[in-house]
Design a protein around this motif. Structure first.
Motif, short mmCIF file in Angstrom:
data_model
loop_
_atom_site.label_atom_id
_atom_site.label_comp_id
_atom_site.label_asym_id
_atom_site.label_seq_id
_atom_site.Cartn_x
_atom_site.Cartn_y
_atom_site.Cartn_z
N GLY A 189 19.02 52.97 19.08
CA GLY A 189 18.78 54.53 18.59
C GLY A 189 18.35 55.05 16.97
N ALA A 190 19.00 53.68 16.52
CA ALA A 190 18.61 53.68 15.49
C ALA A 190 17.58 53.06 14.52
N SER A 191 17.24 52.45 15.73
CA SER A 191 16.25 51.11 15.23
C SER A 191 15.11 51.97 15.94
N LEU A 192 14.68 52.57 16.82
CA LEU A 192 13.68 54.01 17.40
C LEU A 192 13.39 54.53 16.62
N PHE A 193 14.39 55.43 15.89
CA PHE A 193 14.89 56.69 14.90
C PHE A 193 13.77 56.08 13.71
N PHE A 194 14.30 54.75 13.33
CA PHE A 194 13.77 54.35 11.98
C PHE A 194 11.99 53.68 12.07
N LEU A 195 12.20 52.99 13.50
CA LEU A 195 10.58 53.41 13.57
C LEU A 195 9.91 54.38 14.04
N ALA A 196 9.93 55.46 14.60
CA ALA A 196 8.91 56.16 14.86
C ALA A 196 9.55 56.94 13.04
N GLY A 197 10.39 56.56 12.51
CA GLY A 197 9.75 57.52 10.85
C GLY A 197 8.76 56.65 10.21
N ILE A 198 8.74 55.74 10.11
CA ILE A 198 7.61 54.89 9.49
C ILE A 198 6.96 54.60 9.92
N SER A 199 6.43 55.08 11.41
CA SER A 199 5.16 54.95 11.88
C SER A 199 4.45 56.46 11.38
N TYR A 200 5.58 57.68 11.29
CA TYR A 200 5.07 58.91 10.71
C TYR A 200 3.84 58.86 9.41
N ASP A 201 5.10 57.86 8.70
CA ASP A 201 4.72 57.64 7.06
C ASP A 201 3.14 57.16 7.01
N LEU A 312 15.25 46.17 10.34
CA LEU A 312 14.50 46.25 11.58
C LEU A 312 15.94 45.28 12.02
N ILE A 313 15.36 43.92 11.64
CA ILE A 313 16.03 42.63 12.00
C ILE A 313 17.75 42.67 12.21
N CYS A 314 18.04 43.50 10.43
CA CYS A 314 19.29 43.53 9.99
C CYS A 314 19.75 44.76 11.63
N LEU A 315 19.21 45.18 12.44
CA LEU A 315 20.05 46.16 13.33
C LEU A 315 19.29 45.88 15.20
N PHE A 316 18.21 44.74 15.18
CA PHE A 316 17.84 43.91 15.95
C PHE A 316 18.95 42.54 16.19
N PHE A 317 19.29 42.09 15.22
CA PHE A 317 20.06 40.66 15.45
C PHE A 317 21.44 41.07 16.57
N PRO A 318 21.82 42.41 15.74
CA PRO A 318 22.76 42.27 16.90
C PRO A 318 22.93 43.06 18.52
#
Length: 346
Positions: A189-201, A312-318
């Protein structure tokens, strides 16, 4: 200062919901602290040895349940979540999805299950039923959302339904799966919201109907968004798959539930699992495929930078690590799960 046009409404709604929920925690906690004791205490080691009449235990359980239904959230106490996610800055959304929602599930496990086992036995089937309904309801609602962050927010509500089913299963597999789902969804969830945020930027819009074709301009964000979406729909080899599989098996493993009850719950869960890729893949199609956005608004969009890729790598690796070797984290809390399940559930 930060957020969308309706940020004041969303913030006010969030405060009112959480404050009202916290009031029920206070009421339940005071009853437990004062009951049958000469000494006022919130010490877990003392509270766990207290015995309550079943009627009082149910009242206290309900008080905590209402509070955690707001924080988890459980339908129909979930309406603050899409509004808050839809208007808040993406850093706040990451904290909400990664930490706050899990506090409700943590409270259900540590207080309702551990301290009030008899009442939990009474409410457990209802938690499973509500959780199953929540999975399908939130998935269908997510599919109808045209705002990117609101779609991800309803996805969170749907995934919390699995946690509710795992808690209601009262089995080792189910409860371990619920905790694993909490960890897994926190990362996804944190990864998806981060991606949504940088896409909005970059695009300056969250409306899916106004997007399209940005995959060619932002291939790194496209790849990362697709990977995290695959994790969210429980692709094998990722943490969500292991968590949801354990919850499935946990419901089956409970000898107190009838065969018909198990079949119905499994079918409803299956429908939810089918709906999840529909709204996630639809989201990816609207954002990254086609030509609408790139042809009408801007010919070029900046791709993800090193800082964003590192986060994102720090969130996705786990997510990958847990999916490949779940015992790495299951061993951390397995002894506590066994201790909770050793209580005298009916």
């Amino acid at each position: 200062m930060w957020g969308g046009k309706r940020r004041l409404y969303a913030a006010t709604k969030f405060i009112l919901y959480t404050a009202a929920g916290s009031l029920f925690i206070l009421i339940g906690g005071l009853i437990m602290a004062f009951y049958n004791s000469n000494e006022f205490t919130f010490d877990f080691q003392l509270l766990i040895n207290k015995k309550y009449p079943l009627e009082l235990e149910i009242i206290v359980y309900l008080s905590f349940l209402i509070a955690y239904a707001v924080k988890l959230p459980i339908i129909p106490f979930h309406t603050w979540l899409p509004d808050t996610h839809g208007e808040a800055h993406y850093s706040t959304c990451m904290l909400l999805a990664g930490i706050l929602l899990k506090m409700g599930a943590y409270g259900l496990i540590r207080i309702n299950m551990e301290l009030l086992p008899h009442a939990h036995s009474f409410f457990a089937p209802w938690l499973v039923i509500v959780g199953a309904i929540q999975i399908v309801y939130a998935a269908l609602t997510s599919l109808s959302q045209r705002n990117l962050k609101r779609r991800i927010a309803y996805s969170s509500v749907s995934h919390m339904g699995f946690v509710l089913i795992g808690i209601g299963s009262i089995t080792n597999l189910g409860l371990n799966g619920a905790i694993l789902q909490m960890i897994s969804h926190g990362l996804i969830g944190a990864s998806l919201f981060f991606l949504a945020g940088i896409s909005y930027d970059r695009t300056r819009t969250l409306v899916l109907d106004q997007m399209g074709g940005i995959g060619t301009s932002m291939p790194k964000i496209f790849t990362l968004f697709s990977s995290c979406s695959m994790a969210s729909l429980a692709l094998p080899g990722m943490s969500g798959f292991i968590a949801e599989l354990m919850i499935f098996l946990g419901v089956i493993d409970n000898p107190n539930y009838s065969f018909l009850f198990k079949i119905i719950i499994i079918i409803i869960q299956g429908i939810g699992i089918i709906l999840t890729p529909i709204y996630l893949l639809s989201m990816l199609r609207q954002m990254f495929y086609g030509y609408k956005f790139s042809n009408t608004l801007t010919p070029y969009l900046m791709d993800a930078g090193p800082r964003e890729i590192f986060i994102l790598i720090c969130l996705f690796f786990p997510i990958i690590g847990i999916g490949i070797y779940p015992n790495f984290v299951l061993s951390i809390w397995n002894s506590k799960v066994n201790f909770i399940l050793s209580n005298n559930f009916f």
